[in-house]
Design a protein around this motif. Structure first.
Motif, short mmCIF file in Angstrom:
data_model
loop_
_atom_site.label_atom_id
_atom_site.label_comp_id
_atom_site.label_asym_id
_atom_site.label_seq_id
_atom_site.Cartn_x
_atom_site.Cartn_y
_atom_site.Cartn_z
N LEU A 93 28.42 44.81 34.08
CA LEU A 93 29.10 43.71 35.69
C LEU A 93 28.31 44.25 35.49
O LEU A 93 28.32 42.96 37.19
CB LEU A 93 30.74 44.23 35.49
CG LEU A 93 31.55 43.57 35.38
CD1 LEU A 93 33.29 44.12 35.47
CD2 LEU A 93 31.97 42.49 34.47
N THR A 94 26.96 44.64 36.08
CA THR A 94 26.17 44.38 37.03
C THR A 94 25.90 43.14 37.24
O THR A 94 25.21 42.66 36.41
CB THR A 94 24.58 45.86 36.18
OG1 THR A 94 25.05 46.50 36.06
CG2 THR A 94 23.86 45.57 37.45
N GLY A 95 25.84 42.98 38.20
CA GLY A 95 25.10 41.42 38.73
C GLY A 95 25.92 40.49 38.89
O GLY A 95 25.47 39.18 38.65
N LYS A 96 27.82 40.36 37.59
CA LYS A 96 28.17 39.36 37.34
C LYS A 96 29.20 38.75 38.22
O LYS A 96 29.18 39.53 39.43
CB LYS A 96 29.05 40.01 36.18
CG LYS A 96 28.27 41.16 34.48
CD LYS A 96 27.20 38.95 34.10
CE LYS A 96 26.12 40.15 33.15
NZ LYS A 96 26.73 40.60 32.22
N THR A 97 29.67 37.77 37.99
CA THR A 97 30.87 37.21 38.92
C THR A 97 32.42 38.45 38.67
O THR A 97 32.18 36.98 37.44
CB THR A 97 30.69 36.01 39.11
OG1 THR A 97 29.36 35.17 39.27
CG2 THR A 97 31.73 35.29 39.85
N VAL A 98 33.28 38.80 39.54
CA VAL A 98 34.30 38.98 39.42
C VAL A 98 35.23 38.37 40.03
O VAL A 98 34.77 38.33 41.58
CB VAL A 98 33.87 40.19 39.22
CG1 VAL A 98 35.69 40.93 39.20
CG2 VAL A 98 32.86 40.82 38.62
N ALA A 99 36.36 37.48 39.62
CA ALA A 99 37.44 36.75 40.37
C ALA A 99 38.75 37.90 40.70
O ALA A 99 38.57 38.58 39.87
CB ALA A 99 38.21 36.11 39.77
N VAL A 100 38.40 37.99 42.33
CA VAL A 100 40.20 38.88 42.17
C VAL A 100 40.66 38.26 42.73
O VAL A 100 41.07 37.26 43.25
CB VAL A 100 38.96 39.80 43.19
CG1 VAL A 100 37.71 40.78 42.91
CG2 VAL A 100 39.07 39.39 44.31
N PRO A 101 42.42 38.87 43.16
CA PRO A 101 43.63 38.14 43.54
C PRO A 101 43.47 38.19 45.34
O PRO A 101 43.93 37.19 45.88
CB PRO A 101 44.56 38.89 43.18
CG PRO A 101 43.92 39.85 43.15
CD PRO A 101 41.90 40.05 42.36
N SER A 102 42.56 39.45 46.12
CA SER A 102 42.78 39.33 46.99
C SER A 102 41.73 40.30 47.80
O SER A 102 41.66 41.58 46.73
CB SER A 102 43.54 39.65 47.56
OG SER A 102 43.27 39.76 49.65
#
Length: 279
Positions: A93-102
């Motif tokens: 996940l280095t440098g990747k886009t991550v979706a979070v709920p808040s």
């Protein structure tokens, strides 16, 4: 007296609050219920909009001047932490886009503490999405990974996704403490006696739900957004436990531990000495 309250439509909340919300607890204050996902209730707490709220433990440092933490009704546990999901197994996940709920959710704090240990170069962009949009976004390639909570533990395979990491496993392995997820808070301005009565009502509501699980079933399924009843039952079994009835020594230690570590990482303001004390 009627007090406004906001909590999520998730099965653990509707199960816990069913008896109280429907007036089955003698002498308990009546409730005017609003349903809202955790990102919304966190914002409501920061704006002081409701008397009682279910919020992320992560938001406590921002609201404890106005609200008191109730010692019951919330969500802590073991083996119930947020998951990081990806389309392919073993993604870096280095440098990747991550979706979070808040970004003020407990899930996000646990994720940041995990990332600090295992991703020294850091992730890339953080995108906030409503809980129900995260798994489709990962599946469709709109984000590289998603941080999910609650019943997603039981359903992510339906989206063809892989579990990259379990934030709860990491937390428990590094601290030995239960995982603090959601808290019940009430306005300090209600006064000591009212706060004590709210805690007793919440505790009684939990015990009544355990004593007669069928009594809450219609309420749970009505708000579970087409969730399979078996999944709803697993959800309740995982998130409603002894810590829901009483935080106890381990529960308070978990909350202090999370917020102390997060403050040390600069993720939240430090807690005052007596910030978690209950009247």
């Amino acid at each position: 007296m009627t007090l406004d309250i906001a909590y999520s439509p998730c099965p653990n909340d509707t199960f816990v609050f069913d008896a109280w919300a429907h007036g089955r607890i003698p002498d308990a204050p009546a409730l005017d219920v609003t349903f809202a996902d955790i990102d919304l209730t966190n914002g409501m707490a920061e704006r002081g909009e409701f008397n009682i709220l279910k919020v992320s433990y992560a938001v406590l440092p921002y609201v404890l001047d106005e609200y008191a933490l109730l010692p019951c009704g919330g969500a802590l546990g073991r083996g119930c932490g947020p998951l990081v999901l990806t389309r392919e197994a073993g993604v870096d996940l280095t440098g990747k886009t991550v979706a979070v709920p808040s970004e003020k959710s407990t899930a996000y704090l646990l994720f940041r503490l995990w990332a600090a240990d295992v991703l020294p170069q850091g992730v890339g962009e953080i995108v906030v999405l409503p809980f129900h949009e995260i798994m489709p976004a990962v599946r469709d390639g709109r984000v590289d990974a998603g941080l999910v909570i609650h019943e997603a533990r039981f359903t992510y395979q339906n989206y063809g996704l892989h579990r990259l990491a379990d934030m709860g496993e990491h937390w428990e392995a590094t601290t030995g403490l239960p995982i603090p997820l959601g808290a019940i808070i009430a306005k300090r301005s209600l006064g000591t006696e009212t706060l004590k009565s709210l805690a007793e009502a919440a505790r009684t509501s939990v015990r009544m739900a355990w004593d007669d699980p069928e009594a809450s079933r219609a309420y749970v399924l009505e708000h579970a957004q087409e969730m399979d009843p078996a999944v709803a039952d697993r959800h309740i079994g995982l998130y409603v436990n002894e810590f829901t009835a009483d935080l106890g020594e381990d529960g308070y230690a978990a909350v202090r531990g999370l917020l102390t570590r997060a403050a040390a990482e600069g993720l939240v303001p430090p807690l005052g000495r007596d910030a978690l004390s209950f009247p």
